[in-house]
Scaffold this motif. Structure first.
Motif, short mmCIF file in Angstrom:
data_model
loop_
_atom_site.label_atom_id
_atom_site.label_comp_id
_atom_site.label_asym_id
_atom_site.label_seq_id
_atom_site.Cartn_x
_atom_site.Cartn_y
_atom_site.Cartn_z
N ILE A 7 0.87 -1.18 0.00
CA ILE A 7 0.00 0.00 0.00
C ILE A 7 0.90 1.23 0.00
O ILE A 7 1.84 1.32 0.80
CB ILE A 7 -0.92 0.03 1.24
N TRP A 8 0.64 2.17 -0.91
CA TRP A 8 1.38 3.43 -0.94
C TRP A 8 0.52 4.54 -0.34
O TRP A 8 -0.69 4.59 -0.57
CB TRP A 8 1.76 3.80 -2.37
N SER A 9 1.15 5.45 0.41
CA SER A 9 0.41 6.58 0.96
C SER A 9 1.31 7.80 1.03
O SER A 9 2.53 7.70 1.01
CB SER A 9 -0.14 6.25 2.35
N LYS A 10 0.67 8.97 1.12
CA LYS A 10 1.38 10.24 1.32
C LYS A 10 0.52 11.11 2.22
O LYS A 10 -0.69 11.24 2.00
CB LYS A 10 1.63 10.95 -0.02
N ASN A 11 1.15 11.68 3.26
CA ASN A 11 0.42 12.52 4.23
C ASN A 11 -0.79 11.78 4.80
O ASN A 11 -1.89 12.33 4.93
CB ASN A 11 -0.03 13.83 3.57
N ASN A 12 -0.57 10.49 5.13
CA ASN A 12 -1.60 9.63 5.73
C ASN A 12 -2.81 9.38 4.81
O ASN A 12 -3.86 8.93 5.26
CB ASN A 12 -2.10 10.23 7.05
N THR A 13 -2.66 9.68 3.51
CA THR A 13 -3.71 9.41 2.54
C THR A 13 -3.28 8.26 1.63
O THR A 13 -2.22 8.33 1.00
CB THR A 13 -4.01 10.66 1.68
N VAL A 14 -4.09 7.22 1.56
CA VAL A 14 -3.77 6.07 0.72
C VAL A 14 -3.93 6.45 -0.74
O VAL A 14 -4.93 7.07 -1.14
CB VAL A 14 -4.68 4.86 1.06
N LEU A 15 -2.93 6.07 -1.57
CA LEU A 15 -2.94 6.39 -2.99
C LEU A 15 -3.52 5.22 -3.79
O LEU A 15 -3.32 4.06 -3.43
CB LEU A 15 -1.52 6.70 -3.48
N ASP A 16 -4.22 5.54 -4.87
CA ASP A 16 -4.82 4.53 -5.72
C ASP A 16 -4.27 4.62 -7.13
O ASP A 16 -3.82 5.69 -7.57
CB ASP A 16 -6.36 4.70 -5.79
N ASN A 17 -4.33 3.50 -7.84
CA ASN A 17 -4.02 3.53 -9.27
C ASN A 17 -5.06 4.40 -9.96
O ASN A 17 -6.24 4.10 -9.96
CB ASN A 17 -4.07 2.11 -9.85
N ALA A 18 -4.60 5.52 -10.50
CA ALA A 18 -5.52 6.45 -11.14
C ALA A 18 -4.74 7.26 -12.17
O ALA A 18 -3.64 6.87 -12.59
CB ALA A 18 -6.17 7.35 -10.09
N ALA A 19 -5.31 8.41 -12.56
CA ALA A 19 -4.66 9.22 -13.58
C ALA A 19 -3.31 9.75 -13.11
O ALA A 19 -2.43 10.05 -13.92
CB ALA A 19 -5.58 10.37 -13.97
N LYS A 20 -3.14 9.88 -11.78
CA LYS A 20 -1.91 10.48 -11.25
C LYS A 20 -0.84 9.44 -10.92
O LYS A 20 0.36 9.73 -10.94
CB LYS A 20 -2.24 11.28 -9.98
N TYR A 21 -1.24 8.22 -10.56
CA TYR A 21 -0.29 7.23 -10.06
C TYR A 21 -0.46 5.88 -10.76
O TYR A 21 -1.57 5.48 -11.11
CB TYR A 21 -0.47 7.01 -8.55
N LYS A 22 0.66 5.21 -10.93
CA LYS A 22 0.68 3.80 -11.31
C LYS A 22 1.56 3.09 -10.30
O LYS A 22 2.66 3.56 -10.00
CB LYS A 22 1.24 3.61 -12.72
N MET A 23 1.09 1.98 -9.74
CA MET A 23 1.86 1.34 -8.67
C MET A 23 1.74 -0.17 -8.73
O MET A 23 0.79 -0.73 -9.29
CB MET A 23 1.38 1.85 -7.30
N ASN A 24 2.76 -0.81 -8.14
CA ASN A 24 2.75 -2.26 -7.95
C ASN A 24 3.42 -2.57 -6.62
O ASN A 24 3.56 -1.69 -5.78
CB ASN A 24 3.41 -2.99 -9.12
N ASP A 25 3.86 -3.81 -6.41
CA ASP A 25 4.41 -4.20 -5.10
C ASP A 25 5.84 -3.74 -4.86
O ASP A 25 6.42 -4.02 -3.82
CB ASP A 25 4.35 -5.72 -4.94
N THR A 26 6.44 -3.03 -5.80
CA THR A 26 7.80 -2.51 -5.58
C THR A 26 7.97 -1.05 -6.01
O THR A 26 8.90 -0.39 -5.57
CB THR A 26 8.85 -3.36 -6.34
N HIS A 27 7.09 -0.54 -6.87
CA HIS A 27 7.30 0.79 -7.43
C HIS A 27 6.03 1.64 -7.39
O HIS A 27 4.91 1.12 -7.48
CB HIS A 27 7.78 0.70 -8.89
#
Length: 252
Positions: free
Chosen positions: A173-193
């Protein structure tokens, strides 16, 4: 005559029941409250809480030791040993003893098998072992470049422990400022990046938390949090400017 025999048998039964009850009362148990294995990031706090639970206190104390991986010998840990502290805490109802093993900044070498033992109990429940797994984050700070279309932050775990049979399956799970980030227009994520896109801007700088979620016994979860940073160019220059300022002081 028959009545005396019956009374004798009845008395023997009462004694047997009483002895059984006393044995069950004396059979306290040593427990480590954290789930096994205990997972912790390098540089963060390691804390093992050990309790001696029961109703009849035989005296004695709780001690911690660590299994030496080279030869399997248990080495007792005392306050001051390799930066560890041992604290006796206030006991709760049905908890006869409570002792805490703590280290403020855990190191890779602290991974391994730990044992908590009661010094006077002679039952099979007098001690318990737990594996501590220290996780190193492979990845680091990134600097935001001008006109960057995207930035990739890496937070890959490297596992260290004295045990080889641990299940290291996890989800991230990725987060910033205690807000969980989702795969969306701003972010792409997986288990390492985590890739910041669309494009990356100064407002995207800061500390990002990568939270490893391990499955435990009984569908429980064990969460361990690390972090990486995205810096702007000025922030990236601060260490260099600090060194330069020190050298100017020397020259003056």
């Amino acid at each position: 005559m028959k009545s005396k025999m019956e009374n004798k048998k009845r008395n023997m039964l009462y004694i047997l029941i009483l002895n059984t009850l006393l044995i069950s009362l004396n059979n306290a148990k040593v427990i480590i409250l954290q789930p096994d294995p205990v997972r912790v990031f390098e540089g963060s706090v390691l804390e093992l809480v050990c309790t001696y639970n029961g109703t009849n206190f035989p005296g004695g104390n709780l001690t911690f030791s660590k299994l030496r991986s080279s030869d399997g010998v248990l080495e007792e840990i005392q306050t001051g040993t390799n930066g560890f502290e041992i604290h006796k805490a206030a006991a709760l109802p049905n908890t006869l003893l409570k002792t805490i093993l703590r280290k403020e900044k855990v190191e890779i070498s602290d991974g391994g098998v730990y044992k908590c033992e009661h010094t006077k109990d002679t039952t099979q429940d007098k001690s318990i072992q737990s594996t501590v797994q220290v996780i190193e984050v492979l990845g680091g700070n990134e600097t935001l470049q001008d006109k960057a279309k995207s930035v990739i932050l890496s937070c890959k775990p490297n596992f260290h422990s004295g045990a080889t049979n641990l299940n290291n399956d996890y989800r991230m799970i990725w987060s910033k400022n205690n807000t969980v980030l989702d795969n969306a227009a701003k972010y792409k994520m997986n288990d390492t990046h985590l890739e910041i896109i669309n494009p990356a801007r100064n407002v995207d700088t800061g500390v990002y938390n990568c939270i490893f979620v391990f499955k435990g016994a009984g569908n429980t979860e064990n969460r361990v949090k690390g972090s990486v940073s995205l810096l702007n160019k000025l922030e990236a220059l601060w260490p260099f400017l600090g060194i330069l300022a020190e050298r100017i002081k020397i020259l003056l």
